[in-house]
Design a protein around this motif. Structure first.
Motif, PDB file in Angstrom:
ATOM      1  N   ASN A  90      41.009 -91.998  87.918  1.00 21.46           N
ATOM      2  CA  ASN A  90      39.954 -91.493  87.184  1.00 21.46           C
ATOM      3  C   ASN A  90      40.075 -89.669  87.102  1.00 21.46           C
ATOM      4  O   ASN A  90      39.031 -89.339  87.260  1.00 21.46           O
ATOM      5  N   THR A  91      41.376 -89.445  86.933  1.00 27.90           N
ATOM      6  CA  THR A  91      41.495 -87.884  86.937  1.00 27.90           C
ATOM      7  C   THR A  91      42.193 -87.506  85.898  1.00 27.90           C
ATOM      8  O   THR A  91      43.127 -88.036  85.190  1.00 27.90           O
ATOM      9  N   VAL A  92      42.010 -86.217  85.570  1.00 23.60           N
ATOM     10  CA  VAL A  92      42.671 -85.521  84.284  1.00 23.60           C
ATOM     11  C   VAL A  92      43.490 -84.474  84.655  1.00 23.60           C
ATOM     12  O   VAL A  92      42.940 -83.664  85.629  1.00 23.60           O
ATOM     13  N   HIS A  93      44.878 -84.169  84.041  1.00 23.80           N
ATOM     14  CA  HIS A  93      45.718 -83.513  84.691  1.00 23.80           C
ATOM     15  C   HIS A  93      46.118 -82.654  83.466  1.00 23.80           C
ATOM     16  O   HIS A  93      46.855 -83.279  82.416  1.00 23.80           O
ATOM     17  N   GLU A  94      46.024 -81.079  83.063  1.00 21.60           N
ATOM     18  CA  GLU A  94      46.221 -80.603  82.103  1.00 21.60           C
ATOM     19  C   GLU A  94      47.617 -79.992  82.464  1.00 21.60           C
ATOM     20  O   GLU A  94      47.987 -79.006  83.099  1.00 21.60           O
ATOM     21  N   LEU A  95      48.574 -80.773  81.743  1.00 15.43           N
ATOM     22  CA  LEU A  95      50.106 -80.371  82.081  1.00 15.43           C
ATOM     23  C   LEU A  95      50.653 -79.383  81.219  1.00 15.43           C
ATOM     24  O   LEU A  95      51.010 -79.733  79.979  1.00 15.43           O
ATOM     25  N   ARG A  96      50.883 -78.100  81.458  1.00 16.62           N
ATOM     26  CA  ARG A  96      51.115 -77.018  80.892  1.00 16.62           C
ATOM     27  C   ARG A  96      52.177 -76.077  81.561  1.00 16.62           C
ATOM     28  O   ARG A  96      52.222 -75.978  82.640  1.00 16.62           O
ATOM     29  N   GLY A  97      53.207 -75.622  80.678  1.00 12.52           N
ATOM     30  CA  GLY A  97      54.421 -74.785  81.474  1.00 12.52           C
ATOM     31  C   GLY A  97      53.976 -73.403  81.179  1.00 12.52           C
ATOM     32  O   GLY A  97      52.777 -72.933  81.261  1.00 12.52           O
ATOM     33  N   PRO A  98      54.733 -72.603  82.126  1.00  9.92           N
ATOM     34  CA  PRO A  98      54.281 -71.152  82.137  1.00  9.92           C
ATOM     35  C   PRO A  98      54.241 -70.431  80.710  1.00  9.92           C
ATOM     36  O   PRO A  98      54.822 -70.644  79.905  1.00  9.92           O
ATOM     37  N   VAL A  99      53.096 -69.755  80.713  1.00 18.70           N
ATOM     38  CA  VAL A  99      52.797 -69.200  79.442  1.00 18.70           C
ATOM     39  C   VAL A  99      53.614 -67.862  78.931  1.00 18.70           C
ATOM     40  O   VAL A  99      54.054 -67.210  79.875  1.00 18.70           O
ATOM     41  N   PHE A 100      54.300 -68.025  77.626  1.00 20.30           N
ATOM     42  CA  PHE A 100      54.884 -66.895  77.349  1.00 20.30           C
ATOM     43  C   PHE A 100      54.689 -66.645  75.906  1.00 20.30           C
ATOM     44  O   PHE A 100      54.134 -67.502  75.214  1.00 20.30           O
ATOM     45  N   THR A 101      54.935 -65.467  75.477  1.00 19.09           N
ATOM     46  CA  THR A 101      54.876 -65.049  74.054  1.00 19.09           C
ATOM     47  C   THR A 101      56.007 -64.941  73.264  1.00 19.09           C
ATOM     48  O   THR A 101      57.179 -65.109  73.896  1.00 19.09           O
ATOM     49  N   LEU A 102      55.965 -65.132  72.081  1.00 18.65           N
ATOM     50  CA  LEU A 102      57.440 -65.314  71.336  1.00 18.65           C
ATOM     51  C   LEU A 102      57.950 -63.783  71.163  1.00 18.65           C
ATOM     52  O   LEU A 102      59.452 -63.664  71.333  1.00 18.65           O
ATOM     53  N   PRO A 103      57.526 -62.673  71.349  1.00 20.23           N
ATOM     54  CA  PRO A 103      58.116 -61.411  71.705  1.00 20.23           C
ATOM     55  C   PRO A 103      58.964 -61.635  72.969  1.00 20.23           C
ATOM     56  O   PRO A 103      59.886 -60.939  73.285  1.00 20.23           O
ATOM     57  N   GLU A 104      58.317 -62.320  74.197  1.00 15.02           N
ATOM     58  CA  GLU A 104      58.845 -62.174  75.389  1.00 15.02           C
ATOM     59  C   GLU A 104      60.158 -63.085  75.120  1.00 15.02           C
ATOM     60  O   GLU A 104      60.903 -63.052  75.843  1.00 15.02           O
TER      61      GLU A 104
END
Length: 270
Positions: free
Chosen positions: A191-205
């Motif tokens: 009964n847990t929720v996991h927000e699975l997201r990679g390292p944040v980057f921008t398109l200029p990056e």
């Protein structure tokens, strides 16, 4: 017994490949619509069973003896279809006595809009089912943005995007598969929720990383989403800010940092 639905799909097959490194094949079941397409899994000792989200009886038989079920979301985004199909799977899991359902949900599923609202509806069904559950709110796949096609941007010296100045937190399929494998084999995630997201980057990056990895200058240029034709919807989602927020949940399940932008670009250009 760990049972994986959609076992010949992109995420399902990758997850089973990870599980086969640590779990005996005899303790794994692959559920597919066409067992003939899972012959390679059967050859490795995985139990292969036929199951169709639109055939509840087949699902009840396929889930028999399952302790933990990895319910991979249906690829059918026709309005109303996925909640019905997922409901069939959840009901079948309950009838089969499954101990826990691990569901591959999606980013923003706490109150999603459009086709992503199917995941909000499915999570509600899980909570109401009485079966222990774990929700993996997967971001979108990194290969939508970082893939061998970037070689064309390097050749042209320009990366075009309709990101609206918003960053993204896309994650690689191998990372999301490894996280799913960890979720089905780890105790205490009921009964847990996991927000699975990679390292944040921008398109200029991303353009800067292409420059660094290739050794050739690549400039970033913003363009209207309409220039991407059928792919415009993805850029509309990005520019809405849906993928702007970070999370460390993926790293925690992996037990290591998720694949970095430079690692992904290096692999793509190779």
């Amino acid at each position: 017994m760990i049972t994986v639905t959609g076992a010949t799909g992109n995420l399902g097959s990758a997850t089973l490949a990870v599980l086969l490194d640590t779990v005996p094949a005899a303790e794994l079941t692959a559920v597919v619509r066409d067992p003939a397409k899972a012959a390679d899994l059967a050859a490795r000792g995985v139990t292969v069973r036929q199951g169709d989200y639109d055939d509840p009886a087949s699902l009840r038989a396929a889930f028999a003896g399952t302790d933990t079920l990895l319910l991979i979301s249906s690829p059918d985004v026709t309005p109303g279809v996925r909640p019905r199909q997922h409901g069939n799977a959840i009901d079948a899991a309950k009838a089969a006595g499954v101990g826990r359902i691990v569901y591959t949900s999606a980013i923003g599923a706490d109150d999603a809009q459009g086709f992503l609202a199917d995941h909000t509806a499915t999570e509600a069904l899980l909570r109401e089912s009485g079966v222990a559950w774990t929700a993996l709110r997967n971001t979108f796949y990194l290969h939508f943005l970082v893939n061998p096609g970037l070689a064309a941007a390097v050749e042209a010296g320009e990366l075009t995007a309709a990101d609206g100045g918003q960053p993204v937190n896309f994650a690689s399929v191998p990372d999301l598969a490894a996280a799913a494998a960890a979720a089905v084999t780890t105790e205490g995630l009921e009964n847990t929720v996991h927000e699975l997201r990679g390292p944040v980057f921008t398109l200029p990056e991303l353009a800067e990383t292409l420059t660094a990895v290739s050794g050739r200058p690549v400039a970033y240029r913003a363009v209207p989403a309409a220039e991407f034709g059928q792919g415009a919807f993805m850029w509309d989602l990005i520019s809405s800010g849906l993928f702007a927020e970070p999370s460390t949940d993926l790293d925690k399940l992996l037990g290591r940092p998720a694949t970095s932008l430079r690692e992904a670009v290096t692999a793509a250009l190779a």
